[in-house]
Design a protein around this motif. Structure first.
Motif, mmCIF file in Angstrom:
data_model
loop_
_atom_site.group_PDB
_atom_site.id
_atom_site.type_symbol
_atom_site.label_atom_id
_atom_site.label_comp_id
_atom_site.label_asym_id
_atom_site.label_seq_id
_atom_site.Cartn_x
_atom_site.Cartn_y
_atom_site.Cartn_z
ATOM 1 N N ASP A 187 1.048 -1.275 -0.129
ATOM 2 C CA ASP A 187 0.055 0.070 0.070
ATOM 3 C C ASP A 187 0.913 1.389 0.056
ATOM 4 O O ASP A 187 0.853 2.210 -0.674
ATOM 5 N N SER A 197 -10.646 -2.186 -1.210
ATOM 6 C CA SER A 197 -9.785 -1.736 -0.193
ATOM 7 C C SER A 197 -10.248 -2.241 1.194
ATOM 8 O O SER A 197 -9.286 -2.389 2.065
ATOM 9 N N LYS A 222 -4.809 -1.447 10.581
ATOM 10 C CA LYS A 222 -5.233 -1.286 9.069
ATOM 11 C C LYS A 222 -6.386 -1.962 8.769
ATOM 12 O O LYS A 222 -6.366 -2.894 8.822
ATOM 13 N N ASP A 275 -5.360 1.611 1.623
ATOM 14 C CA ASP A 275 -5.701 3.391 0.940
ATOM 15 C C ASP A 275 -5.436 3.609 -0.407
ATOM 16 O O ASP A 275 -5.854 4.602 -0.930
ATOM 17 N N ASN A 276 -4.783 2.660 -1.138
ATOM 18 C CA ASN A 276 -4.431 2.975 -2.464
ATOM 19 C C ASN A 276 -4.842 1.678 -3.136
ATOM 20 O O ASN A 276 -4.300 1.548 -4.639
#
Length: 194
Positions: A17, A80, A71, A75-76
């Motif tokens: 990520d 997700s 987590k 995020d990317n």
């Protein structure tokens, strides 16, 4: 971890990520356009190809994603959300079926230890023939040592890193290429950029 498949992709989610974020920031500036989040399925496909998978009827690949407990989402990437959108999900294409499982690092362990322990377990499974490892750059030496001790000539092992690393009894591929493909960065956009 569930029953193992013939092919296993082991991923450090936090590291991948972070690398996807770094590539996005750098390439947005270089090519002058906004880059969408990485397509997780496309990335896994590219990683599988880098690891030597080829189309085969009925082939199954287990994608094990190790992540810090705090987590809850990548995020990317899309999808997700680790527990509801990724864990227990699957997709199929010409390379076969890819089944995802996520494992959070609990208080009893740290991410590096859990990752290397998971790799040891995967390496010890007789039904696993192909292992593709995407470790954090801080544990490459530990991964290399696990693979050295688990050396099995019948297992095909590929490690993806951001830059070539000192050897081992496995293939190495560059992680950046698969992430660039998943981020939708086309080679023609990079032509002439030197």
């Amino acid at each position: 971890m569930n029953q193992f498949k013939e092919n296993v992709i082991l991923v450090d989610a936090d590291y991948v990520d972070r690398v996807a974020f770094d590539l996005t920031v750098n390439f947005e500036r270089m090519i002058g356009r906004r880059i969408a989040k990485a397509d997780l399925a496309k990335w896994v496909d590219c990683v599988a190809l880098d690891g030597g998978l080829r189309p085969k009827e009925g082939q199954q690949t287990q994608v094990i994603v190790i992540h810090p407990a705090q987590k809850t989402a990548l995020d990317n990437f899309v999808p997700s959300v680790l527990k509801s959108e990724i864990d227990g999900q699957a997709f199929s294409d010409n390379l076969g079926e890819f089944v995802f499982e996520t494992h959070a690092v609990e208080d009893i362990s740290d991410a590096d230890s859990l990752f290397t322990e998971a790799l040891q377990v995967v390496c010890s499974q007789p039904e696993v023939r192909r292992i593709i490892v995407v470790p954090g750059d801080n544990i490459y030496n530990m991964v290399r040592e696990v693979l050295r001790r688990a050396d099995d000539p019948d297992k095909h092992v590929t490690v993806l890193t951001m830059q070539p690393e000192a050897g081992g009894q496995f293939r190495q591929e560059l992680l950046g290429y698969s992430l660039m493909a998943a981020l939708g960065i086309r080679s023609e956009e990079l032509n002439g950029m030197t």
